[in-house]
Design a protein around this motif. Structure first.
Motif: not given
Length: 297
Positions: A142, A252, A255-256, A258
């Motif tokens: 990933e 986090d 991801s939030e 990008d």
């Protein structure tokens, strides 16, 4: 931004994946990739045997770097290759410093359970000891590797150690015309306003006052980062103050927002361990799903 990238390479799957990212960076910055294979003569099974065993390591090294240089040649990237004997960590660090490289690019194992490839098992030690910035990327399916980076996340606690990561991250973002997201994390469980956002000196009874002080310190750290971004000519800048575990919050935020990369300071094995850097940087290296560039003071 970069002229010379050092790519420690052992031929493992993770190293091959990172080679592609190093090639992308080199293509985008007109840099040279210097491939390094370290014949690990520090292991007891090797050092007690002379002659043929060392020759076998050299032959394997020649074969491995040949595979790397063929891939770089196909990518149209300037490159060279070296095989050296020694303990991998000090050999990599010494080679990068002696040759004046700008960035070390290597894979790390990531979370527990990943096989112990040679490079993955030493990457965090290189992060701890290198005076040259280190880009690490996990050997996991990933993992997201995109270049040029369009969004760069820079965690800061306002400390001197964080400042070196801030400067490097802003210079990189300016060169790539990337958006910068500054992140300050208030760790309510252990904030000590005198030792940075991640100090461990606060007593439980001081937590409420510490949390207030943490917000003030976080805001000040982001003010400094914003001013530095303006000096570097970074026009797209976002600021974020969050509460929680520092590493989880950084991951986090990746991801939030990008984010394509994280750039942060790392105190290494010297200096004050009671700041955002050090162990938090190493844990971020292990868990962030994008490349992490660590810079030691």
């Amino acid at each position: 931004m970069y002229d010379d990238l050092l790519l420690p390479f052992d031929g493992s799957d993770g190293a091959v994946d990172v080679l592609g990212h190093a090639a992308d960076i080199a293509s985008g910055t007109d840099a040279t990739v210097h491939v390094l294979f370290v014949a690990d003569t520090a292991r007891d099974s090797v050092t007690v045997i002379e002659g043929e065993t060392v020759d076998a390591l050299e032959r394997r090294g020649d074969r491995v770097v040949s595979e790397a240089t063929e891939a770089l040649e196909a990518a149209g990237v300037d490159h060279d290759a070296t095989v050296r004997h020694g303990n991998p960590v000090p050999t990599i660090v010494d080679h990068a410093e002696r040759e004046g490289h700008d960035l070390i690019v290597m894979p790390t194992r990531g979370r527990e359970g990943i096989p112990r490839h040679l490079l993955g098992s030493v990457a965090e030690k290189v992060v701890r000891h290198s005076t040259i910035p280190v880009l690490t990327t996990r050997m996991r399916p990933e993992e997201r590797r995109v270049f040029p980076y369009e969004r760069v996340l820079i965690p800061t606690d306002g400390s001197a150690g964080a400042a070196v990561g801030v400067e490097h991250g802003l210079a990189l973002a300016a060169a790539l015309d990337a958006t910068v997201h500054g992140l300050a994390v208030v760790d309510d469980e252990g904030f000590d306003p005198l030792s940075g956002l991640l100090g461990d000196g606060a007593d439980d009874g001081d937590a409420p006052d510490s949390a207030v002080g943490g917000t003030v310190a976080a805001t000040a750290a982001l003010d400094d980062l914003a001013a530095a971004a303006e000096r570097h000519g970074v026009t797209e800048f976002g600021r974020h103050v969050e509460r929680g575990d520092p590493v989880e919050t950084i991951v986090d935020a990746v991801s939030e927002l990008d984010a394509h990369a994280v750039v942060m300071g790392a105190t290494g094995d010297h200096g004050d361990d009671r700041v955002l850097l050090g162990s938090v940087a190493e844990r971020t290296v292990r868990t962030a799903p994008v490349p992490v560039i660590t810079v030691r003071e």
